[in-house]
Design a protein around this motif. Structure first.
Motif, PDB file in Angstrom:
ATOM      1  N   TYR A 198       0.864  -1.323   0.352  1.00  0.00           N
ATOM      2  CA  TYR A 198       0.225  -0.224  -0.289  1.00  0.00           C
ATOM      3  C   TYR A 198       1.082   1.324   0.203  1.00  0.00           C
ATOM      4  O   TYR A 198       2.516   1.259   0.932  1.00  0.00           O
ATOM      5  N   VAL A 199       0.356   2.093  -0.932  1.00  0.00           N
ATOM      6  CA  VAL A 199       0.516   3.417  -0.586  1.00  0.00           C
ATOM      7  C   VAL A 199       0.424   4.748  -0.257  1.00  0.00           C
ATOM      8  O   VAL A 199      -0.151   5.142  -0.954  1.00  0.00           O
ATOM      9  N   GLU A 200       1.064   5.819   0.268  1.00  0.00           N
ATOM     10  CA  GLU A 200       0.358   6.608   0.598  1.00  0.00           C
ATOM     11  C   GLU A 200       1.422   7.992   0.674  1.00  0.00           C
ATOM     12  O   GLU A 200       2.369   7.427   0.798  1.00  0.00           O
ATOM     13  N   ASP A 201       1.063   9.484   1.019  1.00  0.00           N
ATOM     14  CA  ASP A 201       1.975  10.315   0.932  1.00  0.00           C
ATOM     15  C   ASP A 201       1.338  10.959   1.717  1.00  0.00           C
ATOM     16  O   ASP A 201      -0.219  12.129   1.348  1.00  0.00           O
ATOM     17  N   HIS A 202       2.121  11.073   2.745  1.00  0.00           N
ATOM     18  CA  HIS A 202       1.189  12.167   4.155  1.00  0.00           C
ATOM     19  C   HIS A 202      -0.216  11.564   4.697  1.00  0.00           C
ATOM     20  O   HIS A 202      -1.208  12.414   4.523  1.00  0.00           O
ATOM     21  N   GLY A 203      -0.447  10.534   4.495  1.00  0.00           N
ATOM     22  CA  GLY A 203      -1.595  10.025   5.436  1.00  0.00           C
ATOM     23  C   GLY A 203      -3.295   9.699   4.175  1.00  0.00           C
ATOM     24  O   GLY A 203      -3.817   9.234   4.261  1.00  0.00           O
ATOM     25  N   LYS A 204      -2.345  10.318   3.004  1.00  0.00           N
ATOM     26  CA  LYS A 204      -3.252  10.125   1.552  1.00  0.00           C
ATOM     27  C   LYS A 204      -3.264   9.077   1.020  1.00  0.00           C
ATOM     28  O   LYS A 204      -1.331   8.908   0.212  1.00  0.00           O
ATOM     29  N   LYS A 205      -3.920   8.650   0.118  1.00  0.00           N
ATOM     30  CA  LYS A 205      -3.683   7.518  -1.153  1.00  0.00           C
ATOM     31  C   LYS A 205      -3.123   8.100  -1.946  1.00  0.00           C
ATOM     32  O   LYS A 205      -3.661   8.706  -2.351  1.00  0.00           O
ATOM     33  N   LEU A 206      -1.784   7.984  -2.298  1.00  0.00           N
ATOM     34  CA  LEU A 206      -0.911   7.289  -3.520  1.00  0.00           C
ATOM     35  C   LEU A 206      -2.004   6.666  -4.958  1.00  0.00           C
ATOM     36  O   LEU A 206      -1.832   5.272  -4.562  1.00  0.00           O
ATOM     37  N   SER A 207      -1.915   6.976  -5.657  1.00  0.00           N
ATOM     38  CA  SER A 207      -2.402   6.401  -7.050  1.00  0.00           C
ATOM     39  C   SER A 207      -1.208   5.478  -7.385  1.00  0.00           C
ATOM     40  O   SER A 207      -0.121   5.906  -7.373  1.00  0.00           O
ATOM     41  N   THR A 208      -1.877   4.427  -7.672  1.00  0.00           N
ATOM     42  CA  THR A 208      -1.005   3.418  -8.414  1.00  0.00           C
ATOM     43  C   THR A 208      -1.108   2.840  -9.960  1.00  0.00           C
ATOM     44  O   THR A 208      -0.424   2.461 -10.288  1.00  0.00           O
ATOM     45  N   ALA A 209      -2.083   3.840 -10.584  1.00  0.00           N
ATOM     46  CA  ALA A 209      -2.401   3.343 -11.688  1.00  0.00           C
ATOM     47  C   ALA A 209      -1.175   3.951 -13.003  1.00  0.00           C
ATOM     48  O   ALA A 209      -0.827   4.543 -12.612  1.00  0.00           O
ATOM     49  N   GLY A 210      -0.943   2.783 -13.637  1.00  0.00           N
ATOM     50  CA  GLY A 210       0.053   3.190 -14.277  1.00  0.00           C
ATOM     51  C   GLY A 210       1.128   2.466 -13.548  1.00  0.00           C
ATOM     52  O   GLY A 210       2.631   3.155 -14.195  1.00  0.00           O
ATOM     53  N   ALA A 211       1.601   2.331 -12.385  1.00  0.00           N
ATOM     54  CA  ALA A 211       2.737   2.254 -11.621  1.00  0.00           C
ATOM     55  C   ALA A 211       3.017   1.004 -11.626  1.00  0.00           C
ATOM     56  O   ALA A 211       2.154  -0.084 -12.501  1.00  0.00           O
ATOM     57  N   ALA A 212       4.513  -0.228 -11.807  1.00  0.00           N
ATOM     58  CA  ALA A 212       5.374  -1.654 -12.240  1.00  0.00           C
ATOM     59  C   ALA A 212       6.347  -1.087 -11.178  1.00  0.00           C
ATOM     60  O   ALA A 212       6.608  -0.376 -10.718  1.00  0.00           O
ATOM     61  N   GLY A 213       6.305  -2.466 -11.473  1.00  0.00           N
ATOM     62  CA  GLY A 213       8.013  -2.705 -10.194  1.00  0.00           C
ATOM     63  C   GLY A 213       8.696  -3.978  -9.863  1.00  0.00           C
ATOM     64  O   GLY A 213       7.549  -4.981 -10.776  1.00  0.00           O
ATOM     65  N   LYS A 214       9.628  -4.497  -9.384  1.00  0.00           N
ATOM     66  CA  LYS A 214       9.565  -5.562  -9.102  1.00  0.00           C
ATOM     67  C   LYS A 214      10.207  -5.881  -7.667  1.00  0.00           C
ATOM     68  O   LYS A 214      10.325  -4.636  -6.534  1.00  0.00           O
ATOM     69  N   PRO A 266      -0.431  -3.158 -10.309  1.00  0.00           N
ATOM     70  CA  PRO A 266      -1.444  -2.089  -9.741  1.00  0.00           C
ATOM     71  C   PRO A 266      -2.382  -3.575  -9.362  1.00  0.00           C
ATOM     72  O   PRO A 266      -2.847  -3.789 -10.244  1.00  0.00           O
ATOM     73  N   ALA A 267      -3.346  -3.513  -8.098  1.00  0.00           N
ATOM     74  CA  ALA A 267      -3.761  -4.067  -8.012  1.00  0.00           C
ATOM     75  C   ALA A 267      -4.682  -2.912  -7.308  1.00  0.00           C
ATOM     76  O   ALA A 267      -5.814  -3.559  -6.251  1.00  0.00           O
ATOM     77  N   GLY A 268      -5.287  -2.135  -7.369  1.00  0.00           N
ATOM     78  CA  GLY A 268      -6.636  -1.018  -6.161  1.00  0.00           C
ATOM     79  C   GLY A 268      -5.855  -0.199  -5.846  1.00  0.00           C
ATOM     80  O   GLY A 268      -5.170   0.228  -7.028  1.00  0.00           O
ATOM     81  N   GLU A 269      -6.568   1.038  -5.714  1.00  0.00           N
ATOM     82  CA  GLU A 269      -6.426   2.230  -5.701  1.00  0.00           C
ATOM     83  C   GLU A 269      -4.885   2.711  -5.738  1.00  0.00           C
ATOM     84  O   GLU A 269      -4.157   3.819  -5.697  1.00  0.00           O
ATOM     85  N   ASN A 270      -4.453   2.340  -4.446  1.00  0.00           N
ATOM     86  CA  ASN A 270      -3.194   2.983  -3.649  1.00  0.00           C
ATOM     87  C   ASN A 270      -2.215   1.462  -3.155  1.00  0.00           C
ATOM     88  O   ASN A 270      -1.497   1.446  -2.333  1.00  0.00           O
ATOM     89  N   MET A 271      -2.897   0.686  -4.383  1.00  0.00           N
ATOM     90  CA  MET A 271      -1.945  -0.970  -4.173  1.00  0.00           C
ATOM     91  C   MET A 271      -1.589  -1.412  -5.287  1.00  0.00           C
ATOM     92  O   MET A 271      -1.518  -1.596  -6.510  1.00  0.00           O
TER      93      MET A 271
END
Length: 124
Positions: free
Chosen positions: A53-69, A85-90
């Motif tokens: 899960y990714v947050e920016d100062h307590g607010k959900k950060l969109s993971t749309a278009g993100a990728a990684g390993k 990506p598997a959800g709004e900020n996940m």
């Protein structure tokens, strides 16, 4: 006497500002929280699936278009799994991931804006 008062004043200010100086967040999903590049990441492992899960100062950060390993290091064993990506900020690791005590995990995530962040986790 001046040194004593200075020490007392400094100690009181450190105690009072402890919450303000703390950057780490408490786990919201029962995982391990780490910070990197001014963002908070929480790695959760449930039913052999790993989510970040990714947050920016307590607010959900969109993971749309993100990728990684996700690189897992357990003793001499090393495995790499793609993150998608598997959800709004996940982000979810594709494949079975059992995180045993002592496992080290390194997530390398590239967001849609092409910013890459590396974050390290240690399972205790």
């Amino acid at each position: 006497m001046k040194k004593f008062l200075a020490c007392i004043t400094m100690a009181a200010s450190v105690i009072a500002s402890g919450n303000v100086l703390a950057h780490g967040d408490k786990p919201k999903h029962g995982g391990i929280v780490q910070s990197a590049n001014d963002l908070s990441f929480e790695m959760v492992n449930k039913d052999n699936a790993t989510l970040i899960y990714v947050e920016d100062h307590g607010k959900k950060l969109s993971t749309a278009g993100a990728a990684g390993k996700l690189t897992l290091l357990n003793g001499a064993e090393k495995s790499e799994l793609p993150l998608e990506p598997a959800g709004e900020n996940m982000l979810a690791a594709k494949g079975d991931t059992k995180l045993a005590k002592g496992t080290k995990a390194i997530a390398s995530i590239t967001f849609a804006n092409k910013e890459t962040v590396n974050v390290r986790f240690a399972v205790r």
